[in-house]
Scaffold this motif. Sequence first.
Motif, mmCIF file in Angstrom:
data_model
loop_
_atom_site.group_PDB
_atom_site.id
_atom_site.type_symbol
_atom_site.label_atom_id
_atom_site.label_comp_id
_atom_site.label_asym_id
_atom_site.label_seq_id
_atom_site.Cartn_x
_atom_site.Cartn_y
_atom_site.Cartn_z
ATOM 1 N N ILE A 1 -1.664 4.423 -8.286
ATOM 2 C CA ILE A 1 -1.417 5.080 -6.998
ATOM 3 C C ILE A 1 -2.143 4.331 -5.880
ATOM 4 C CG2 ILE A 1 -1.785 7.201 -5.662
ATOM 5 C CD1 ILE A 1 0.454 7.399 -7.715
ATOM 6 N N ASN B 1 -0.330 2.445 -2.796
ATOM 7 C CA ASN B 1 -0.641 2.763 -1.398
ATOM 8 C C ASN B 1 -1.034 1.522 -0.609
ATOM 9 O OD1 ASN B 1 -0.090 5.479 -1.590
ATOM 10 N ND2 ASN B 1 -2.189 6.028 -2.115
ATOM 11 N N SER C 1 1.146 0.126 2.556
ATOM 12 C CA SER C 1 0.500 -0.078 3.852
ATOM 13 C C SER C 1 0.747 -1.488 4.374
ATOM 14 C CB SER C 1 -0.997 0.176 3.720
ATOM 15 O OG SER C 1 -1.651 -0.065 4.923
ATOM 16 N N ARG D 1 6.370 8.673 8.486
ATOM 17 C CA ARG D 1 6.519 9.104 7.087
ATOM 18 C C ARG D 1 5.294 8.793 6.250
ATOM 19 N NH1 ARG D 1 11.517 6.426 7.953
ATOM 20 N NH2 ARG D 1 10.707 4.673 6.761
ATOM 21 N N GLU D 2 4.265 8.252 6.879
ATOM 22 C CA GLU D 2 3.080 7.806 6.154
ATOM 23 C C GLU D 2 2.216 8.975 5.674
ATOM 24 O OE1 GLU D 2 -0.571 4.670 6.895
ATOM 25 O OE2 GLU D 2 0.813 5.113 8.502
ATOM 26 N N LYS D 3 2.183 10.045 6.430
ATOM 27 C CA LYS D 3 1.320 11.172 6.079
ATOM 28 C C LYS D 3 1.851 11.908 4.855
ATOM 29 C CE LYS D 3 -0.324 12.017 10.733
ATOM 30 N NZ LYS D 3 -0.457 12.980 11.807
ATOM 31 N N VAL D 4 0.910 12.354 4.027
ATOM 32 C CA VAL D 4 1.258 13.092 2.820
ATOM 33 C C VAL D 4 0.523 14.424 2.851
ATOM 34 C CG1 VAL D 4 1.131 13.109 0.307
ATOM 35 C CG2 VAL D 4 1.561 10.970 1.503
ATOM 36 N N HIS D 5 1.249 15.493 2.608
ATOM 37 C CA HIS D 5 0.672 16.833 2.543
ATOM 38 C C HIS D 5 0.892 17.368 1.133
ATOM 39 C CE1 HIS D 5 0.240 16.872 6.888
ATOM 40 N NE2 HIS D 5 1.466 16.382 6.952
ATOM 41 N N PHE D 6 -0.105 18.088 0.615
ATOM 42 C CA PHE D 6 0.018 18.645 -0.721
ATOM 43 C C PHE D 6 -0.755 19.947 -0.794
ATOM 44 C CE2 PHE D 6 -3.334 15.542 -0.493
ATOM 45 C CZ PHE D 6 -4.419 16.145 -1.101
ATOM 46 N N SER E 1 -4.070 17.418 3.455
ATOM 47 C CA SER E 1 -3.413 16.223 3.958
ATOM 48 C C SER E 1 -4.279 15.019 3.611
ATOM 49 C CB SER E 1 -3.231 16.319 5.465
ATOM 50 O OG SER E 1 -2.691 15.133 5.966
ATOM 51 N N ASP E 2 -3.656 13.880 3.418
ATOM 52 C CA ASP E 2 -4.428 12.683 3.106
ATOM 53 C C ASP E 2 -4.949 11.985 4.352
ATOM 54 O OD1 ASP E 2 -2.059 11.650 4.084
ATOM 55 O OD2 ASP E 2 -1.994 10.005 2.672
ATOM 56 N N SER E 3 -4.547 12.447 5.524
ATOM 57 C CA SER E 3 -4.986 11.804 6.755
ATOM 58 C C SER E 3 -6.312 12.400 7.207
ATOM 59 C CB SER E 3 -3.937 11.943 7.849
ATOM 60 O OG SER E 3 -3.635 13.293 8.068
#
Length: 75
Positions: free
Chosen positions: A23, A27, A31, A48-53, A70-72
Amino acid sequence: MASAVAGSSAAVPFWRAAGMTYITYSNVCASLVRGCLKEPYKSEAATREKVHFAISKWANGKPEKPTIRSDSPEE
């Protein structure tokens, strides 16, 4: 037969040999590709770069209310 098994164990993926997970490697590659894009594709890819979970903790065999993450770092 033993030499075939010993030879296959030496074929470790380079990302694993570098101490990364797949992973993390994926990533980094994504990038780099996003950084090479020209406009308007670059700004579209950035959205579309941001990931929410969602993360749910379990207690007494049942899931608790999930929290959205969020990963941000700015959120």
